[in-house]
Write a protein that holds these residues in place. Structure first.
Motif, PDB file in Angstrom:
ATOM      1  N   GLY A 104       0.812  -1.196   0.000  1.00 60.56           N
ATOM      2  CA  GLY A 104       0.000   0.000   0.000  1.00 60.56           C
ATOM      3  C   GLY A 104       0.850   1.253   0.000  1.00 60.56           C
ATOM      4  N   GLU A 105       0.188   2.367  -0.258  1.00 64.07           N
ATOM      5  CA  GLU A 105       0.883   3.647  -0.362  1.00 64.07           C
ATOM      6  C   GLU A 105       1.296   4.170   1.007  1.00 64.07           C
ATOM      7  OE1 GLU A 105      -0.899   6.636  -2.814  1.00 64.07           O
ATOM      8  OE2 GLU A 105      -1.381   5.193  -4.385  1.00 64.07           O
ATOM      9  N   TYR A 106       2.319   5.016   0.985  1.00 65.12           N
ATOM     10  CA  TYR A 106       2.772   5.681   2.198  1.00 65.12           C
ATOM     11  C   TYR A 106       3.249   7.077   1.844  1.00 65.12           C
ATOM     12  CZ  TYR A 106       7.528   4.475   0.679  1.00 65.12           C
ATOM     13  OH  TYR A 106       8.695   4.341  -0.026  1.00 65.12           O
ATOM     14  N   GLY A 107       3.263   7.932   2.852  1.00 60.95           N
ATOM     15  CA  GLY A 107       3.662   9.320   2.657  1.00 60.95           C
ATOM     16  C   GLY A 107       5.089   9.581   3.083  1.00 60.95           C
ATOM     17  N   PRO A 108       5.519  10.826   2.984  1.00 55.21           N
ATOM     18  CA  PRO A 108       6.913  11.176   3.279  1.00 55.21           C
ATOM     19  C   PRO A 108       7.290  11.022   4.748  1.00 55.21           C
ATOM     20  CG  PRO A 108       5.621  13.152   2.819  1.00 55.21           C
ATOM     21  CD  PRO A 108       4.743  11.973   2.528  1.00 55.21           C
ATOM     22  N   ASP A 109       6.308  10.958   5.640  1.00 58.95           N
ATOM     23  CA  ASP A 109       6.594  10.846   7.070  1.00 58.95           C
ATOM     24  C   ASP A 109       6.620   9.407   7.575  1.00 58.95           C
ATOM     25  OD1 ASP A 109       6.714  13.613   7.151  1.00 58.95           O
ATOM     26  OD2 ASP A 109       4.607  13.813   7.736  1.00 58.95           O
ATOM     27  N   GLU A 110       6.503   8.434   6.682  1.00 58.13           N
ATOM     28  CA  GLU A 110       6.493   7.031   7.090  1.00 58.13           C
ATOM     29  C   GLU A 110       7.623   6.289   6.395  1.00 58.13           C
ATOM     30  OE1 GLU A 110       3.232   3.436   7.708  1.00 58.13           O
ATOM     31  OE2 GLU A 110       2.873   4.894   6.128  1.00 58.13           O
ATOM     32  N   ARG A 111       8.326   5.477   7.145  1.00 56.65           N
ATOM     33  CA  ARG A 111       9.382   4.649   6.550  1.00 56.65           C
ATOM     34  C   ARG A 111       8.730   3.549   5.713  1.00 56.65           C
ATOM     35  NH1 ARG A 111      12.589   2.113  11.164  1.00 56.65           N
ATOM     36  NH2 ARG A 111      12.593   0.652   9.467  1.00 56.65           N
ATOM     37  N   PRO A 112       9.317   3.188   4.564  1.00 48.39           N
ATOM     38  CA  PRO A 112       8.713   2.142   3.729  1.00 48.39           C
ATOM     39  C   PRO A 112       8.555   0.810   4.459  1.00 48.39           C
ATOM     40  CG  PRO A 112      10.794   2.919   2.777  1.00 48.39           C
ATOM     41  CD  PRO A 112      10.502   3.781   3.962  1.00 48.39           C
ATOM     42  N   GLU A 113       9.512   0.456   5.327  1.00 50.53           N
ATOM     43  CA  GLU A 113       9.408  -0.802   6.077  1.00 50.53           C
ATOM     44  C   GLU A 113       8.186  -0.782   6.995  1.00 50.53           C
ATOM     45  OE1 GLU A 113      12.049   1.173   5.884  1.00 50.53           O
ATOM     46  OE2 GLU A 113      13.878  -0.005   5.617  1.00 50.53           O
ATOM     47  N   ASP A 114       7.935   0.374   7.620  1.00 52.85           N
ATOM     48  CA  ASP A 114       6.778   0.497   8.501  1.00 52.85           C
ATOM     49  C   ASP A 114       5.481   0.404   7.692  1.00 52.85           C
ATOM     50  OD1 ASP A 114       8.514   0.806  10.646  1.00 52.85           O
ATOM     51  OD2 ASP A 114       8.416   2.999  10.605  1.00 52.85           O
ATOM     52  N   ALA A 115       5.482   1.018   6.508  1.00 49.47           N
ATOM     53  CA  ALA A 115       4.305   0.955   5.637  1.00 49.47           C
ATOM     54  C   ALA A 115       4.041  -0.475   5.190  1.00 49.47           C
ATOM     55  CB  ALA A 115       4.496   1.865   4.422  1.00 49.47           C
ATOM     56  N   ALA A 116       5.093  -1.217   4.840  1.00 50.23           N
ATOM     57  CA  ALA A 116       4.929  -2.608   4.410  1.00 50.23           C
ATOM     58  C   ALA A 116       4.309  -3.441   5.531  1.00 50.23           C
ATOM     59  CB  ALA A 116       6.274  -3.200   3.985  1.00 50.23           C
ATOM     60  N   ARG A 117       4.782  -3.238   6.752  1.00 53.35           N
ATOM     61  CA  ARG A 117       4.248  -3.970   7.917  1.00 53.35           C
ATOM     62  C   ARG A 117       2.781  -3.580   8.160  1.00 53.35           C
ATOM     63  NH1 ARG A 117       6.850  -6.746  11.683  1.00 53.35           N
ATOM     64  NH2 ARG A 117       8.884  -5.959  11.036  1.00 53.35           N
ATOM     65  N   ARG A 118       2.486  -2.283   8.121  1.00 53.83           N
ATOM     66  CA  ARG A 118       1.125  -1.788   8.339  1.00 53.83           C
ATOM     67  C   ARG A 118       0.163  -2.327   7.288  1.00 53.83           C
ATOM     68  NH1 ARG A 118      -0.972   2.063   5.550  1.00 53.83           N
ATOM     69  NH2 ARG A 118       0.983   3.111   5.047  1.00 53.83           N
TER      70      ARG A 118
END
Length: 160
Positions: free
Chosen positions: A47-61
């Motif tokens: 899923g998409e993520y913004g500039p304030d989120e690390r990609p690894e955290d976005a992948a987990r979320r």
């Protein structure tokens, strides 16, 4: 306008046949647009993520949101980035694990359906999930994600 970015996690397991192969867990995209399609209608949970989120955290979320299951414990293997035809850059990692597709409780999204009706309908983000060999998964995955399968197979063979 910032470039759209997405991050995901591709779970794999050692094939039960004992031939050293692997299987990957992918999901069929939910909603009316994908309902009658099979080929090029499956995806890595992402899923998409913004500039304030690390990609690894976005992948987990996103994994948790789309599958309703925690991310398997284990070493994450970076599979890099792929720029998709629509311009979005997707970053994917792989992790070894063994999840039961029957345990998946998919997240949902809302959209106007039928079109121009003014009515909102809710659909699962992924309407089914399954284990596939990389060869069987390739034609099912949306074109822009097939590169991740090739990279995973290369990485796993190199570690065997």
């Amino acid at each position: 306008m910032a470039a759209r970015r997405s991050a995901g996690l591709l779970v794999f397991r050692r094939a039960r046949a004992g031939d050293g192969g692997i299987e990957v867990l992918i999901g069929h995209m939910g909603g009316p647009f994908w309902a009658r399609r099979d080929q090029a209608a499956w995806s890595v949970p992402k899923g998409e993520y913004g500039p304030d989120e690390r990609p690894e955290d976005a992948a987990r979320r996103e994994f948790l949101e789309e599958l309703g299951l925690p991310v398997p414990e284990g070493e994450w293997l970076g599979l890099g980035e792929v720029r998709q035809a629509g311009g979005k850059t997707v970053t994917v990692w792989a992790v070894e694990g063994d999840l039961d597709p029957a345990a998946v409780v998919p997240g949902t999204f809302s959209m106007e359906w039928p079109p121009r009706s003014g009515a909102l309908a809710e659909f699962p983000e992924l309407d089914r999930v399954g284990w596939f060999t990389p060869e069987a998964a390739a034609p099912l995955l949306v074109t822009g994600q097939r590169e991740f399968l090739e990279r995973l197979v290369t990485r796993v063979r190199g570690r065997a």
